[in-house]
Design an enzyme around this catalytic site. Structure first.
Site, PDB file in Angstrom:
ATOM      1  N   ALA A   1       0.805  38.560  21.261  1.00 54.65           N
ATOM      2  CA  ALA A   1       1.083  37.148  21.526  1.00 54.65           C
ATOM      3  C   ALA A   1       2.102  36.650  20.524  1.00 54.65           C
ATOM      4  O   ALA A   1       2.160  37.127  19.387  1.00 54.65           O
ATOM      5  CB  ALA A   1      -0.200  36.321  21.431  1.00 54.65           C
ATOM      6  N   ASP A   2       2.908  35.718  20.951  1.00 54.68           N
ATOM      7  CA  ASP A   2       3.849  35.086  20.051  1.00 54.68           C
ATOM      8  C   ASP A   2       4.116  33.676  20.536  1.00 54.68           C
ATOM      9  O   ASP A   2       3.944  33.373  21.720  1.00 54.68           O
ATOM     10  CB  ASP A   2       5.162  35.863  19.945  1.00 54.68           C
ATOM     11  CG  ASP A   2       5.877  35.546  18.640  1.00 54.68           C
ATOM     12  OD1 ASP A   2       5.595  36.235  17.650  1.00 54.68           O
ATOM     13  OD2 ASP A   2       6.683  34.599  18.616  1.00 54.68           O
TER      14      ASP A   2
END
Length: 193
Positions: A68-69
């Site tokens: 995730a970012d």
């Protein structure tokens, strides 16, 4: 069930993933993220999330790896990074007060064994209320949000900075869109319910 790995050391993402009640481990991604202002934010976060997940494939060759970012895009459509210092946090918040800004959160689920992947992103918009410099400095002193994109922690005192919030999944704002992740896990044979 297959081993599930969260490619993140973020305590916020870990806490969110725990909500699903699945056993998982966390590992620091072996990928250096770079914020490229020329790439559309929705593409950038999917790219970064994917590379974080893929970076752990050698260490977890049979796992499903979650990457995730998140990037924060201000009202001027600029990607804003983590402030890194209290003074920079104050400056960011002064420029953001009274305006709407959008978080883009990318998510990737990488099947290391099959070498297949699903990626997606979600957005969440925050509108900060008008704030005085004294209020901003008080907030930064009390919460020290130097490691947070946008210079606030919505899961903490940062809620006091807000006028209103808009989005379909509040977990997107914190950094791990659980609605999208649940759908992706089901595509890979992991059924939450």
């Amino acid at each position: 069930m297959r081993q599930l790995v969260l490619a993140s050391t973020s305590p916020y993402r870990k806490q969110l993933l725990q909500q699903l009640g699945l056993p998982f481990i966390t590992a620091s991604p072996l990928y250096f993220e770079e914020l490229n202002q020329t790439v559309a934010p929705e593409l950038l976060v999917k790219h970064l999330a994917l590379h974080k997940a893929e970076s752990l494939a050698k260490h977890f060759p049979e796992a499903l790896i979650i990457g995730a970012d998140q990037v924060f895009v201000d009202a001027r459509r600029r990607i804003v990074g983590k402030p890194g210092s209290p003074e920079r946090a104050v400056e960011q918040l002064k420029g953001m007060a009274g305006r709407s800004h959008t978080f883009y959160t990318g998510i990737a689920l990488f099947d290391a064994a099959a070498q297949t992947v699903a990626t997606d992103f979600d957005t969440f918009t925050v509108t900060l209320r008008q704030l005085t410099e004294t209020q901003i400095r008080s907030y930064v002193e009390r919460e020290n949000p130097v490691d947070c994109a946008g210079s606030f922690k919505i899961e903490g005192l940062g809620i006091a900075l807000m006028d209103h919030l808009d989005g379909r999944d509040y977990t997107t704002l914190i950094g791990l869109p659980l609605i999208k992740l649940t759908q992706m896990l089901e595509q890979f044979g992991v059924h939450i319910l």
